[in-house]
Design an enzyme around this catalytic site. Structure first.
Site, PDB file in Angstrom:
ATOM      1  CE  LYS A 298      -4.407  -1.826   1.286  1.00  0.00           C
ATOM      2  NZ  LYS A 298      -5.483  -1.959   2.233  1.00  0.00           N
TER       3      LYS A 298
ATOM      4  NE  ARG B 100      -7.917  -8.053   0.018  1.00  0.00           N
ATOM      5  CZ  ARG B 100      -7.427  -7.262  -0.929  1.00  0.00           C
ATOM      6  NH1 ARG B 100      -6.393  -6.484  -0.678  1.00  0.00           N
ATOM      7  NH2 ARG B 100      -7.978  -7.244  -2.135  1.00  0.00           N
TER       8      ARG B 100
HETATM    9  C1  9MG Z   1     -10.165  -4.920  -1.424  1.00  0.00           C
HETATM   10  N1  9MG Z   1      -9.202  -4.481  -0.421  1.00  0.00           N
HETATM   11  C2  9MG Z   1      -8.114  -3.686  -0.636  1.00  0.00           C
HETATM   12  N2  9MG Z   1      -7.485  -3.469   0.529  1.00  0.00           N
HETATM   13  C3  9MG Z   1      -8.171  -4.130   1.484  1.00  0.00           C
HETATM   14  C4  9MG Z   1      -8.040  -4.285   2.867  1.00  0.00           C
HETATM   15  O1  9MG Z   1      -7.068  -3.683   3.542  1.00  0.00           O
HETATM   16  N3  9MG Z   1      -8.936  -5.037   3.524  1.00  0.00           N
HETATM   17  C5  9MG Z   1      -9.961  -5.631   2.860  1.00  0.00           C
HETATM   18  N4  9MG Z   1     -10.835  -6.356   3.580  1.00  0.00           N
HETATM   19  N5  9MG Z   1     -10.154  -5.513   1.536  1.00  0.00           N
HETATM   20  C6  9MG Z   1      -9.270  -4.778   0.873  1.00  0.00           C
END
Ligand code: 9MG
Length: 282
Positions: A224, A258
């Site tokens: 990010k 994630r």
């Molecule tokens: C789709 N998406 C992009 N970044 C995310 C994040 O930090 N959490 C979740 N749940 N979805 C995300």
């Protein structure tokens, strides 16, 4: 603590789950032109599973700050063939990353088990009905504003307290008004979703406070842009910082990470857990 998502059940404490990201967008899996190639997306997803992903998150609409919205028909066209093919091949939970109830519904029919809703039910009230109807798992993520405008002027007095209050409010509403069971819900502070650099850092520092809500926590920091804001790292240089955040998060009680870089994250997380399990209470 139990997380239930249709036929799947995870009982915590257990090793953290790595959720692999499968972006089904033309810029991710191009057919060489302006369209995406679903076979390439499936191939990539299977590679993530081989690397240790225990959940896959499949999305057809970018939620990056300022990203252009995608129509329902196009989103369905992108994600449904990928979910159908994957659900026939692998037996791990597939998560649909969408804010649209119709896309969630079709994805669950096609074999998905979790709805990852970055709008937390605020984009369309019908989303929670779909989750309830299918007994799906549900990722309830905090965001301040929609993706198109969320980074324009994020503002909080105390971001950790406000995100915690948001979780409590959403949980109460889901349980009381939508017939969703607490065991279906995972909470996510939404790093980068309507947050300035300082807010993201404060949330990462305050993750432990969300464990009192007694629901599994999910964190997405992978690649990010706040990493670039802090460290000047370009898109392809953010893995070390992403891994540092993943390890810290697991140490603070986060159960689902994630990520794009599954193999590297699995290694970092397993090492973190091995050391944590040997910590003495001093
Ligand atoms: C789709 N998406 C992009 N970044 C995310 C994040 O930090 N959490 C979740 N749940 N979805 C995300």
């Amino acid at each position: 603590m139990i997380f239930r998502a249709r036929q799947f059940e995870f009982v915590f404490p257990r090793p953290a789950l790595v959720m692999g990201i499968v972006n089904v967008t033309p810029d991710s899996f191009s057919d060489g032109g302006n369209f995406f190639d679903s076979r390439k997306a499936v191939q990539h997803a299977l590679e993530l599973v081989a690397q240790g992903a225990e959940i896959l998150d499949i999305g057809g609409e970018s939620t990056r700050p300022g990203a252009k919205p995608v129509g329902e028909k196009e989103e369905l066209r992108r994600v449904i063939p990928v979910i159908e093919k994957l659900s026939a091949k692998i037996k791990i939970p597939l998560s649909i990353d969408t804010m649209k109830p119709a896309v969630a519904h079709a994805a669950l029919e096609a074999g998905a088990s979790i709805v990852n809703d970055v709008a937390a039910g605020r984009s369309d009230g019908a989303m929670w009905k779909v989750v309830s109807e299918f007994h799906a798992g549900y990722v309830c993520m905090h965001a301040q504003g929609p993706p198109q405008t969320m980074q324009q002027d994020p503002s909080y007095i105390d971001v950790v307290r406000e995100v915690g209050e948001f979780f409590s409010e959403r949980l109460t509403a889901m349980l009381n008004e939508a017939g969703i069971a607490a065991e279906q819900v995972v909470l996510d502070p939404g790093i980068g979703f309507g947050k300035a650099l300082e807010h993201n850092l404060q949330l990462l520092a305050g993750l432990r406070s969300f464990t009192k809500l007694q629901r599994p926590l999910l964190l997405g920091v992978s690649r990010k842009s706040f990493i670039e804001k802090l460290l000047g790292a370009g898109l392809n240089e953010r893995l070390p910082a992403s891994l540092a955040c993943a390890s810290l998060a697991v140490a603070d009680g986060v159960q689902i990470i994630r990520v794009h870089d599954v193999a590297e994250t699995v290694q970092a997380v397993r090492m973190t857990e091995a050391v944590l399990s040997r910590r003495k209470n001093v």
